[in-house]
Design an enzyme around this catalytic site. Sequence first.
Site, PDB file in Angstrom:
ATOM      1  N   HIS A 271       0.823  -1.206   0.000  1.00 17.38           N
ATOM      2  CA  HIS A 271       0.000   0.000   0.000  1.00 17.38           C
ATOM      3  C   HIS A 271       0.859   1.258   0.000  1.00 17.38           C
ATOM      4  O   HIS A 271       0.507   2.262  -0.619  1.00 17.38           O
ATOM      5  CB  HIS A 271      -0.899   0.030   1.241  1.00 17.38           C
ATOM      6  CG  HIS A 271      -2.098  -0.844   1.168  1.00 17.38           C
ATOM      7  ND1 HIS A 271      -3.187  -0.550   0.381  1.00 17.38           N
ATOM      8  CD2 HIS A 271      -2.394  -2.004   1.798  1.00 17.38           C
ATOM      9  CE1 HIS A 271      -4.099  -1.489   0.526  1.00 17.38           C
ATOM     10  NE2 HIS A 271      -3.645  -2.392   1.374  1.00 17.38           N
TER      11      HIS A 271
ATOM     12  N   ASP B 208      -1.767 -10.553 -19.731  1.00 16.72           N
ATOM     13  CA  ASP B 208      -1.343 -11.709 -20.523  1.00 16.72           C
ATOM     14  C   ASP B 208       0.171 -11.843 -20.418  1.00 16.72           C
ATOM     15  O   ASP B 208       0.919 -11.028 -20.956  1.00 16.72           O
ATOM     16  CB  ASP B 208      -1.780 -11.504 -21.982  1.00 16.72           C
ATOM     17  CG  ASP B 208      -1.379 -12.650 -22.881  1.00 16.72           C
ATOM     18  OD1 ASP B 208      -0.752 -13.618 -22.397  1.00 16.72           O
ATOM     19  OD2 ASP B 208      -1.683 -12.579 -24.094  1.00 16.72           O
TER      20      ASP B 208
END
Length: 450
Positions: free
Chosen positions: A156, A396
């Site tokens: 974060h 991908d």
Amino acid sequence: MVTLKATHTVRPSEPTPEEIMYLNASDQIKDITHTPTIYFYRHSPSLDAAGDAVSRLRDSLSKALVLFYPLAGRLNWAAEGGSRVELHCNGKGVPIFEAESEAAVEDFGDFTPTPAIQALIPSVDYTTPIDEIPMVIVQLTRFSCGGVSIGLGISHVMADGPSALHFVDEWAKIARSMGPIVPPFLDRTVLENGSPPAKPFDPAVLRPPPTLIGQEDNMEQRKKPITVAFLNLTKLQIEKLRNKVNLDSDKNNSGGGRGYSRFEAVAAHIWRCTSKARGHVSDQQTSLHFVADFRNKLQPPLPKNFFGNALIRVEATDTSGSLLSNTIGAAAKKIREAVEKVTDETVRAYLEYLKGLPDVGRFRSLDNSGRPKGDFYGNPNLAIISWTALPLYGADFGWGKEIHMGPGSMGFDGKTFLIPSHEGDGSFNIAIWLQEEHISAFKKCLYNDI
């Protein structure tokens, strides 16, 4: 059952700057934890043709870490104290865990973010010294059907949603040997450019959320068992909600001439349904918390490929009685009013306010030893994380695009994700964690009150 087979540490493939990187005020208040996400891939000829999937991930990640070299570093507590941290860009690297599961991809059904999903994402012991905790953690899990998942955790402190997705997108392009590569803009001091704020920040939005009437604190609510629901609102259902909101706005002349967004309409509906399901008394205060991206709010705007945290916490408040007795348009108006407060002036005042705080740890969910603490956004409150405007899909790595991307099982009572459908059909998936006693009534309201 998931079985760990091997662990690999991936470091940048070329020398990278060794430095202590400046972290701005927006970074400093973030949790010393990771955002867990999961990508699922079905077995396919392209997955077979890709060869050893973990080798492909390792080789491409080592190249990606040359561009995103801060992610190969480690946090340290800053000498100035006040729970502040600094990033040591030391190239210690990113672990990739290699695992196997007896399950098949189909066994995960609609991919509701349950503990079974969380088992596919590396876990972190946050009581470990922070200079030993990686900024990114990765797990490749192979399933009995031949499919795989990639479980990610990204710090974060290092990246908000747009920045994390930028990293994943460039990593995947490198894995496919595709271009053009878009390097990150790493200079976080850019947030300090521009004119100083004319007015001080109003810290009211950072106050602790309301507690239930008659309860001195939220400890009883924290103890109650919660469950998760993964629900879908169709494009037609969302448009019905939006039309209701805009009709209310036209009647009351409250929209300022600009139609309400799908997010505003759906968030207003969820807020009302949680209050209804929880059975609040009419004068119960309730807060809806979410974050707004201020990249384009600043003047000048941040660079498009800015890598870091550019989110500000936003709060809409009401009583449950007002929320439910008034129209959905009134709830949406409160959400819009909160969003419209995010301007160049208020963001700069917010950052100046945070810089001046003696201790920034107040806003984190863990203390400096990694133990849970912090504000409670459950009953009577709600926290919505909207992914509706993010480029979530298309990771991908050389074996085709994912069939699912979503959050891990990281919920607390009231935590909600709005996720655009993977199919691109205009629907939203809603992952929401609520107390078990409230979930049935919430589902009923969500669909029946459209």
